[in-house]
Enzyme design. Structure first.
Site, PDB file in Angstrom:
ATOM      1  CE  LYS A   1      51.864  -6.150  77.933  1.00 12.15           C
ATOM      2  NZ  LYS A   1      51.310  -4.881  77.497  1.00 12.15           N
TER       3      LYS A   1
ATOM      4  CG  ASP B   1      51.852   4.769  77.413  1.00 19.01           C
ATOM      5  OD1 ASP B   1      52.505   5.734  76.978  1.00 19.01           O
ATOM      6  OD2 ASP B   1      52.288   3.611  77.441  1.00 19.01           O
TER       7      ASP B   1
END
Ligand SMILES: Nc1ncnc2c1ncn2[C@@H]1O[C@H](COP(=O)(O)OP(=O)(O)OP(=O)(O)O)[C@@H](O)[C@H]1O
Length: 383
Positions: free
Chosen positions: A122, A233
């Protein structure tokens, strides 16, 4: 953003030293003057010249004519190379494969180690938005920036902070057995973790036991809270579902993958984030699976009671001590706020039944043109 690894193999030690020199020079120079690059790289003048032109051709550095002098700046490609090079030296990444995700603030690739085992790389790319629009460039060269803007405010530094944050939480959560990918390595703005064999909840149309999965997700939120953390989130984009064969058939296992907004239960907005997380799951289960729980809550005041209960570790405190300091957290939070980075929470709210089918795509498209994200989710307290 593409990750073209072709040149990785043919850079020689002098090229690497030169690239590193541009990175080092960027810490206090907007545009790194050529003599400084030569000096920092400790290579001969001829070698440096050769390396500079090769690096510029490969778009790892870019020539900039500034009012006072000519020089170079590191590009995202250059920073990617430096990070990948370190991860390769550490035997964490051997080769880079396909890109599997483009987030608003990150790119996701499948990579493999020496044995061919697949992993996920990532790459955090904070500040990419302003780059695209040229806003930042204009601002950068129009005037001399302050030390804060050059250092702490830069895309390089912020992207690294985001990776350090994600990695620190990944490690802490993995250590206590929460269902997250296995952290495998981190360098600069890159992090490597295990590949989860599953799909985002967002892409799943039917589940055999919606009530069971719902309960498990609420359980996860409470477990996080007991560890001193609010996800902030927690939604269908950030929960992957993998299947596991068990004695009584296939079981769906949720795996939490992304924590851009993770905050401590002591954060000024903790309750707001907690409630939003709970609501996200509720809304999604009602909309997608037609499932609504009979129970109200969970409520923050109850969840807050679980913190540190029965000697449970406080990961908010632990992470702060482990390298992602409170100062870094504040810097990153301020930057994310300023740039309207707010995870997926609003995207998840905004999508209704009509668009829900083609969602993974619409999510990506949204990422592309919604450059100046203004999620506008109002937060009650500014800290
Ligand atoms: N460890 C993993 N294993 C398998 N797939 C993964 C993994 N991590 C990420 N992905 C895939 O990449 C996608 C994006 O990941 P993630 O949410 O971490 O990125 P992001 O940039 O934060 O995205 P966004 O900003 O849009 O939320 C996920 O939806 C998932 O499909």
């Amino acid at each position: 953003m593409k990750l073209d690894t072709k040149a990785l193999r043919y850079l020689n030690p002098s090229d690497w030293r030169t690239l590193t020199a541009v990175e080092t020079g960027s810490r206090n120079h907007e545009v790194v003057p050529t003599p400084l690059i030569a000096n920092l790289s400790k290579s001969s003048v001829g070698d440096v010249q050769r390396s500079i032109s090769l690096l510029a051709k490969a778009n790892l550095i870019a020539k900039v004519k500034n009012a006072k002098y000519d020089g170079y700046r590191l590009t995202y490609g250059g920073l990617d190379y430096l990070a990948l090079h370190s991860l390769q030296k550490g035997n964490i990444v051997y080769s880079v494969g396909n890109q599997i995700g483009v987030g608003k603030e990150s790119d996701i690739f499948v990579v493999s180690d020496e044995k061919g085992e697949q992993r996920v790389l990532k790459i955090h790319r904070l500040g990419r938005v302003s780059f695209k629009k040229g806003v930042r460039n204009k601002r950068d060269y129009a005037r001399t920036r302050t030390q804060k803007e050059r250092g702490a405010g830069s895309w390089m530094y912020m992207s690294r902070l985001a990776a350090v944050k994600e990695y620190a939480y990944l490690q802490a959560l993995h250590d206590v057995g929460l269902s997250v990918p296995t952290p495998l390595g981190q360098n600069r703005h890159h992090l490597v973790m295990s590949l989860v064999d599953g799909f985002p909840l967002r892409q799943i149309d039917k589940v055999p036991d919606a009530a069971g999965l719902y309960a498990e997700l609420m359980e996860m939120l409470l477990r996080l809270c007991s560890l001193g953390l609010i996800h902030g989130d927690f939604n269908e984009f950030n929960i992957l579902i993998r299947e596991e064969e068990g004695g009584d058939g296939v079981k769906l296992i949720p795996v939490l993958i992304d924590f851009p907004q993770m905050v401590s239960v002591d954060h000024a907005n903790a309750e707001f984030y907690f409630n939003r997380d709970v609501e996200c799951v509720k809304r999604f289960f009602a909309r997608r699976f037609g499932f609504s729980s009979n129970e109200e809550g969970p409520f923050f005041k109850d969840a807050r009671q679980l913190v540190g209960k029965d000697g449970v570790k406080r990961l908010d405190v632990e992470v702060e001590a482990s390298g992602f300091s409170r100062k870094m957290a504040k810097e990153l939070e301020a930057y994310m706020k300023e740039h309207g980075v707010d995870g997926d929470a609003k995207a998840s709210e905004a999508v209704d039944e009509e668009t829900a089918d083609s969602d993974s795509q619409s999510h990506e498209e949204e990422d592309d043109d919604d450059s100046e994200r203004d999620d506008g989710v109002s937060e009650p307290v500014t800290s």
